[in-house]
Design an enzyme around this catalytic site. Structure first.
Site, mmCIF file in Angstrom:
data_model
loop_
_atom_site.group_PDB
_atom_site.id
_atom_site.type_symbol
_atom_site.label_atom_id
_atom_site.label_comp_id
_atom_site.label_asym_id
_atom_site.label_seq_id
_atom_site.Cartn_x
_atom_site.Cartn_y
_atom_site.Cartn_z
ATOM 1 N N ASP A 123 44.026 33.807 40.022
ATOM 2 C CA ASP A 123 43.502 34.695 41.061
ATOM 3 C C ASP A 123 42.128 34.119 41.389
ATOM 4 O O ASP A 123 41.187 34.239 40.617
ATOM 5 C CB ASP A 123 43.415 36.127 40.521
ATOM 6 N N ALA A 127 39.735 34.258 43.969
ATOM 7 C CA ALA A 127 38.792 34.766 44.978
ATOM 8 C C ALA A 127 37.409 34.106 44.887
ATOM 9 O O ALA A 127 36.806 33.764 45.891
ATOM 10 C CB ALA A 127 38.667 36.280 44.837
ATOM 11 N N LYS A 186 35.953 36.103 50.030
ATOM 12 C CA LYS A 186 34.846 35.843 49.104
ATOM 13 C C LYS A 186 34.398 34.384 49.267
ATOM 14 O O LYS A 186 33.586 34.087 50.126
ATOM 15 C CB LYS A 186 35.275 36.117 47.647
HETATM 16 N N1 F0G Z 1 41.268 39.454 43.305
HETATM 17 C C1 F0G Z 1 39.967 39.655 43.039
HETATM 18 C C2 F0G Z 1 39.358 39.050 41.815
HETATM 19 C C3 F0G Z 1 39.196 40.445 43.890
HETATM 20 O O1 F0G Z 1 37.907 40.658 43.604
HETATM 21 C C4 F0G Z 1 39.796 41.010 45.046
HETATM 22 C C5 F0G Z 1 39.029 41.860 45.954
HETATM 23 C C6 F0G Z 1 41.153 40.750 45.279
HETATM 24 C C7 F0G Z 1 41.857 39.960 44.386
HETATM 25 C C8 F0G Z 1 41.876 41.328 46.468
HETATM 26 O O2 F0G Z 1 41.505 40.658 47.623
HETATM 27 O O3 F0G Z 1 40.359 42.396 49.032
HETATM 28 O O4 F0G Z 1 41.170 40.239 50.006
HETATM 29 O O5 F0G Z 1 42.771 41.967 49.323
HETATM 30 N N2 F0G Z 1 37.907 42.327 45.695
HETATM 31 C C9 F0G Z 1 37.025 43.088 46.567
HETATM 32 C C10 F0G Z 1 35.796 43.518 45.811
HETATM 33 C C11 F0G Z 1 37.677 44.196 47.305
HETATM 34 O O6 F0G Z 1 35.013 44.303 46.389
HETATM 35 O O7 F0G Z 1 35.566 43.061 44.680
HETATM 36 P P1 F0G Z 1 41.435 41.368 49.060
#
Ligand code: F0G
Length: 457
Positions: free
Chosen positions: A214, A216, A257
């Site tokens: 994952d 991001a 991100k």
């Molecule tokens: N994986 C991680 C580690 C994340 O931090 C997020 C989203 C996602 C997957 C999902 O991605 O929002 O594009 O559908 N994190 C945001 C946050 C919402 O505020 O930490 P997404």
């Protein structure tokens, strides 16, 4: 004299933000039932709700947007995106999606079956949601040290190889893949070391299991490997990223991100069977395979963002800003999950408001006070977000009670960081008079933090 550190970019376009009076904020927050998700954004001065989709794009990204190819099938923008992903990660097969959770939805529709177990390091909420909604289990194998907020270790996001191996020994037949989240958002934006990624690969190979990242905040993770892990100091971020992904079979990506776009995501993999298995779900849920929920212009911007944000100076500017805020909090004696993470600071609410009982939600109380103090919007990652126990319906007070201050990329200056730190200090200075917190008036059964209605006590 040694020159001080400064940003590796200059500002070309600005967006005004509005200061307000305390009286106005009191009124607005009351109307929002003391839930900052219910505030309209123009009533926020410094918005630290998330670093997701809130970054400033570069001139290169904006220029690429003008060249977007909006063809339904086979757009050049898709090829730009696919080439950028292949160059950076080494993965051959790419499925675009509109954001990270959509990538999870598409890939897990193929990979996750009822009764499965998916071990990993602190699965993010949506990842967990996409596993649990398929009646499978997200098994947390994060190192124990991650729970000690004051312990300063370089790779607090790591997977515990012993926990992972135990899971595989006991349940290998139920485990379709292992997931590693880089950086580990839930444990405070903490990185995973290259050595740990290598160990996970070795264990996975022993049991013949694939590994999914994952990803991001993979570029921030690579920055931490370069500056903290022996043997990587002379490597470029792009070299480090290539090695990181060499230990994975595929990735899901929230491009909001580390690719610094406002919307976008993708799945990338070297496994043809994953690609073949997932692609029909993309068509059903997202769109045709060469756009998957994105505009051509957005895929172009994503391609450029990936390339630009895997350069050292861009990441150094970003992480040093987060560290700057952390150093100010140190000066004011405010405790947070240590060391400072990649994308934000997670403040320990109890250290600021020791008199507020846990039943009255200290982290939410701090979120309220921080907004009232200076119009700053943080995000409670604590007892409200933890929801109730599904069986006993009691609040869950077992975990940490934090306020996340997520720092958007290339958006605020260090002057804003000074305001944030000073506002927190003022809250802390008033701690003696803050003995009461908030009470829940109305809540949803799941994910209550988005819509909960609160009363101030
Ligand atoms: N994986 C991680 C580690 C994340 O931090 C997020 C989203 C996602 C997957 C999902 O991605 O929002 O594009 O559908 N994190 C945001 C946050 C919402 O505020 O930490 P997404």
């Amino acid at each position: 004299m040694e020159l001080p550190f400064a940003e590796s970019w200059k500002i070309k376009m600005v967006e005004p933000i509005r200061k307000s009076t305390r009286k106005e904020r009191e009124q607005w927050l009351k109307e929002a039932n003391y839930n900052v998700f219910q505030l309209s954004a123009d009533k926020v001065y410094i918005d630290l709700l998330t670093d997701s989709g809130t970054g400033s794009m570069s001139q290169g990204q904006w220029a690429a947007m003008m060249m977007g190819d909006e063809s339904y099938a086979g757009a050049s923008s898709f090829h730009n995106l696919k080439n950028a992903i292949k160059n950076i990660t080494g993965f051959e097969y790419v499925i675009p999606t509109h954001q990270g959770r959509a990538a999870e939805n598409v890939l897990f529709s193929y990979l996750v079956k009822p009764g499965d177990i998916i071990p990993g390091n602190s699965h993010f909420d949506t990842t967990k949601g996409h596993i649990e909604s398929r009646k499978a289990i997200a098994l947390d194998c994060t190192i124990e040290e991650a729970k000690q907020t004051q312990l300063e270790i370089p790779f607090k996001g790591n997977v515990d190889p012993k926990k992972l191996e135990k899971a595989l020994e006991e349940h290998a037949d139920k485990i379709p893949f292992i997931i590693v989240t880089i950086t580990n958002n839930t444990s405070g934006g903490q990185p995973v070391s290259m050595q740990n990624l290598r160990e996970v690969r070795e264990i996975a190979d022993k049991y013949n299991k694939p590994v999914l990242f994952d990803s991001a905040r993979f570029a921030e993770n690579a920055y931490f490997i370069k500056v903290r892990e022996k043997g990587y100091e002379d490597k470029t971020i792009k070299e480090i990223v290539k090695e990181m992904f060499s230990y994975a079979d595929g990735m899901t990506m929230s491009a909001k991100k580390d690719a610094i776009v406002n919307m976008g995501g993708f799945i990338a993999t070297r496994k043809k069977d994953w690609f073949d298995g997932a692609k029909n779900f993309c068509i059903v849920f997202e769109g045709y395979l060469t756009y998957g929920g994105m505009n051509g212009r957005d895929m172009n911007a994503l391609a450029v963002g990936l390339d630009e944000n895997t350069e050292f100076e861009m990441l150094e500017t970003r992480i040093k800003q987060v560290e700057y805020l952390a150093s100010k909090l140190d000066e004011y004696g405010i405790a947070y999950q240590r060391p400072a993470g990649g994308h934000g600071i997670y403040v320990d609410a109890h250290s600021v408001f020791p008199n507020v009982p846990k039943e009255e939600f200290p982290a939410q109380t701090l979120t309220v006070e921080l907004y009232l103090e200076a119009g700053i919007r943080g995000c409670e990652i604590g007892y409200i977000l933890a929801d109730r126990d599904p069986v006993t319906r009691e609040n869950r007070f077992g975990g940490l009670d934090l306020v996340r201050l997520a720092i958007p990329r290339r958006v605020y200056t260090n002057n804003h960081m000074d305001v944030i730190a000073a506002a927190l200090k003022n809250c802390k200075d008033r701690a003696d008079s803050i003995k009461r917190g908030v009470k829940i008036a109305e809540e949803a059964e799941l994910m209550r933090h988005f819509t909960v209605k609160l009363e101030r006590l």
